[in-house]
Design an enzyme around this catalytic site. Structure first.
Site, PDB file in Angstrom:
ATOM      1  N   LYS A  46      30.471  50.715  55.330  1.00 50.33           N
ATOM      2  CA  LYS A  46      29.830  51.665  56.063  1.00 50.33           C
ATOM      3  C   LYS A  46      30.451  51.721  57.573  1.00 50.33           C
ATOM      4  O   LYS A  46      30.636  53.073  58.145  1.00 50.33           O
ATOM      5  CB  LYS A  46      28.567  51.307  56.293  1.00 50.33           C
ATOM      6  CG  LYS A  46      27.610  52.307  57.301  1.00 50.33           C
ATOM      7  CD  LYS A  46      27.618  53.859  56.505  1.00 50.33           C
ATOM      8  CE  LYS A  46      26.929  54.805  57.344  1.00 50.33           C
ATOM      9  NZ  LYS A  46      25.420  54.827  57.511  1.00 50.33           N
ATOM     10  N   THR A  60      21.925  50.753  58.729  1.00 46.86           N
ATOM     11  CA  THR A  60      23.226  50.307  59.186  1.00 46.86           C
ATOM     12  C   THR A  60      23.275  49.126  60.416  1.00 46.86           C
ATOM     13  O   THR A  60      22.776  49.320  61.330  1.00 46.86           O
ATOM     14  CB  THR A  60      23.855  51.703  59.852  1.00 46.86           C
ATOM     15  OG1 THR A  60      23.967  52.583  58.831  1.00 46.86           O
ATOM     16  CG2 THR A  60      25.532  51.154  60.423  1.00 46.86           C
ATOM     17  N   LYS A 108      25.360  53.654  68.577  1.00 44.30           N
ATOM     18  CA  LYS A 108      25.147  52.198  67.977  1.00 44.30           C
ATOM     19  C   LYS A 108      26.067  51.708  66.916  1.00 44.30           C
ATOM     20  O   LYS A 108      26.616  50.725  67.083  1.00 44.30           O
ATOM     21  CB  LYS A 108      23.684  52.123  67.763  1.00 44.30           C
ATOM     22  CG  LYS A 108      23.041  50.926  67.152  1.00 44.30           C
ATOM     23  CD  LYS A 108      23.129  50.721  65.809  1.00 44.30           C
ATOM     24  CE  LYS A 108      22.315  51.549  64.871  1.00 44.30           C
ATOM     25  NZ  LYS A 108      22.400  51.402  63.430  1.00 44.30           N
TER      26      LYS A 108
END
Length: 290
Positions: A170, A95, A238
């Site tokens: 995502k 990701t 994050k």
């Protein structure tokens, strides 16, 4: 069967690489921690990557690492992207930011290599069970090849658009998950504070409009104070920072995501960054209103 280099043997990558090996692909594996390579090779057929030199005739490099800098280091700084033959694939299950994916995609295209940003959803258990959902950003002409290679650990896959579209999809996933976990944490906390039977409450509301994967799979462990079930707070923070940066660049408003990210930062500051994302309940339990 393909000749694959698989980089990143963490909680997600190790079982994904296992499924590929079980399917008959030839695997060469690598990880920043060599101990994980040794452990994986103890249970699976394959070989270890020698430094950053690829074996001959690699069809695909698959990465499952944590951050933008990891992708940049493995592919560009270490020169792996320069060793790939034209027509080969780079499949990134990490990701990362869409900007990173788009930049690596441009570098790969100049060398005749196809870069595919293919982040996954389903967590560690989904990886172990081979039941992940994949969001693919790639050139349409290699989508079927991508599907064939990743089939051993895929439950669902969709072509979302060109390189970068997978990461943006995502981001939608993480935005939705963050809000759902916070709502579930508040629901469990409210039930606890009002002397309700949490299990009984969730069994009932989980059959109605309030149901979600998070409710079905996390309410019990949250109620027990167990927060070691996969994706860590540090990594979710994050990811949400990536979402918020993309939102700023695209003029999208994400007030709930921004607030939940602040809560995750509070958990990190209190030493709980390694707990899983459902630890939002822990924050509520420890919070004292002023």
């Amino acid at each position: 069967m393909s000749n694959i280099v698989f980089i990143g043997l963490g909680n997600m990558g190790a079982p994904m690489a296992h499924h590929l090996a079980q399917a008959g692909h030839t695997l060469t594996v690598a990880n920043r921690s060599t101990a994980k390579v040794t452990t994986w090779l103890g249970d699976n057929a394959g070989s270890a990557l020698t430094g950053t030199t690829l074996p001959d005739n690699v069809d695909a490099v698959i990465l499952c690492v944590s951050r933008d800098a990891d992708i940049q280091e493995w592919l560009v700084d270490n020169g792996i992207i320069n060793q790939l033959k034209p027509g080969s694939l780079i499949i990134d299950h990490s990701t990362t930011s869409a900007g990173l994916a788009e930049n690596i995609g441009r570098i790969a295209a100049e060398k005749g290599v196809y870069f595919c940003d293919v982040p996954v959803s389903g967590g560690q258990q989904g990886a172990i069970n081979g039941q992940l959902s994949l969001m693919a950003g790639c050139d349409s002409e290699v989508y079927e090849t991508l599907c064939q290679i990743t089939a051993p650990y895929t439950k669902a896959i969709a072509h979302m658009g060109p390189v970068g579209a997978g990461q943006k999809t995502k981001m939608v996933n993480q935005i939705c998950v963050a809000g759902l976990i916070q709502a579930l944490a508040e629901g469990v906390h409210f039930a606890q504070q009002n002397d309700l039977d949490v299990g009984k409450v969730m069994a009932l509301v989980g059959q109605g409009a309030a149901s979600s994967w998070q409710l079905q799979n996390r309410h019990e462990t949250m109620h027990k104070g167990e927060y070691d079930h996969g994706f860590a707070v540090d990594l979710m923070h994050k990811d949400l920072q990536i979402c918020l940066d993309q939102a700023l660049a695209s003029n999208a408003e994400l007030p709930v995501t921004q607030q939940v990210d602040q809560y995750y930062q509070e958990l990190i500051a209190s030493g709980n960054g390694s707990k899983d994302t459902s630890a939002l309940l822990l924050r509520l339990q420890n919070h004292r209103p002023t």
